[in-house]
Enzyme design. Structure first.
Site, PDB file in Angstrom:
ATOM      1  NE  ARG A 104      -2.571   0.734   3.570  1.00 59.93           N
ATOM      2  CZ  ARG A 104      -3.339   0.806   4.642  1.00 59.93           C
ATOM      3  NH1 ARG A 104      -4.635   0.931   4.513  1.00 59.93           N
ATOM      4  NH2 ARG A 104      -2.826   0.724   5.839  1.00 59.93           N
ATOM      5  CB  THR A 108      -2.047   7.170  -3.161  1.00 62.11           C
ATOM      6  OG1 THR A 108      -1.477   5.857  -3.306  1.00 62.11           O
ATOM      7  CG2 THR A 108      -1.144   8.188  -3.844  1.00 62.11           C
ATOM      8  CG  ASP A 200       2.074  -3.558   9.599  1.00 62.59           C
ATOM      9  OD1 ASP A 200       2.311  -4.758   9.316  1.00 62.59           O
ATOM     10  OD2 ASP A 200       2.177  -2.643   8.776  1.00 62.59           O
TER      11      ASP A 200
END
Length: 209
Positions: A104, A108, A200
């Site tokens: 990712r 953005t 994460d």
């Protein structure tokens, strides 16, 4: 239309509670992710079709049931999805494994492809795409789009934690894909992380925090 199933099994919920804890280290985290994947696989394969065949037992001939039709494949989204593969294969050891590499973009939040390797007969298989987290839904949607571009049609998506935003994005991008979720969380924060989530997943699985 694909369906969205949130797992309510007590063992799944209990183990997800341990994944959320900051005190759960990488070794235990990896083990529990695998266990959750195994339990979710059991639930997600509940509707696979069966057929009857005749076999020979030590006593006599008998008619038994076995899985009908398409064979299975597990396709983790790298890298965190790797943590779910072993648990899936515990339940379906004959499944083949493919890999899709996406990351990712931190600016953005859009998925960027860097790797795709699938079994040669993937288009003929029932495919379970796995990733511990469904956050914005961008990576999962992109991975499934890659599969469809390779003529894979029987696709399911499985994640341990999902945000409502990701579920909506998946339903919009791939309304034909069944989605299996361990726990549906509250929202995404400003950084694209699931709240309350578990941080994460890739860093926690591989100890790279």
């Amino acid at each position: 239309m694909g369906k969205v199933t949130v797992m309510e099994h007590p063992l799944i919920q209990h183990k997800i509670g341990w994944l959320r804890r900051t005190t759960t280290g990488s070794r235990d985290f990896r083990s529990i992710v695998s266990e959750v994947a195994m339990l979710m696989c059991y639930e997600a394969t509940r509707e696979l079709e069966l057929t009857e065949i005749e076999i020979e037992t030590p006593i006599c001939k008998a008619v038994v049931k076995e899985l009908k039709g398409k064979k299975l494949a597990v396709v983790p989204i790298l890298r965190a999805g790797l943590g779910m593969v072993e648990g899936m294969l515990t339940m379906i050891p004959a499944a083949k494994v493919g890999h899709i590499g996406l990351y990712r973009d931190p600016e953005t939040l859009e998925p960027v492809e860097y790797y795709c390797k699938l079994p040669e007969d993937c288009a003929e298989r029932e495919v379970f795409v796995v990733d511990p987290m469904l956050a914005t839904g961008g990576s999962a949607a992109a991975a499934i789009r890659m599969l469809k571009e390779k003529n894979v049609r029987n696709i399911h998506f499985m994640c341990i934690i999902a945000a409502p935003e990701g579920v909506k994005a998946m339903a919009k991008a791939h309304p034909d894909v069944d989605v299996y979720i361990g726990a549906l969380d509250e929202k995404l924060n400003d950084h694209g992380y699931i709240v309350p989530g578990l941080g994460d997943a890739g860093d926690r699985i591989f100890g790279t925090q």
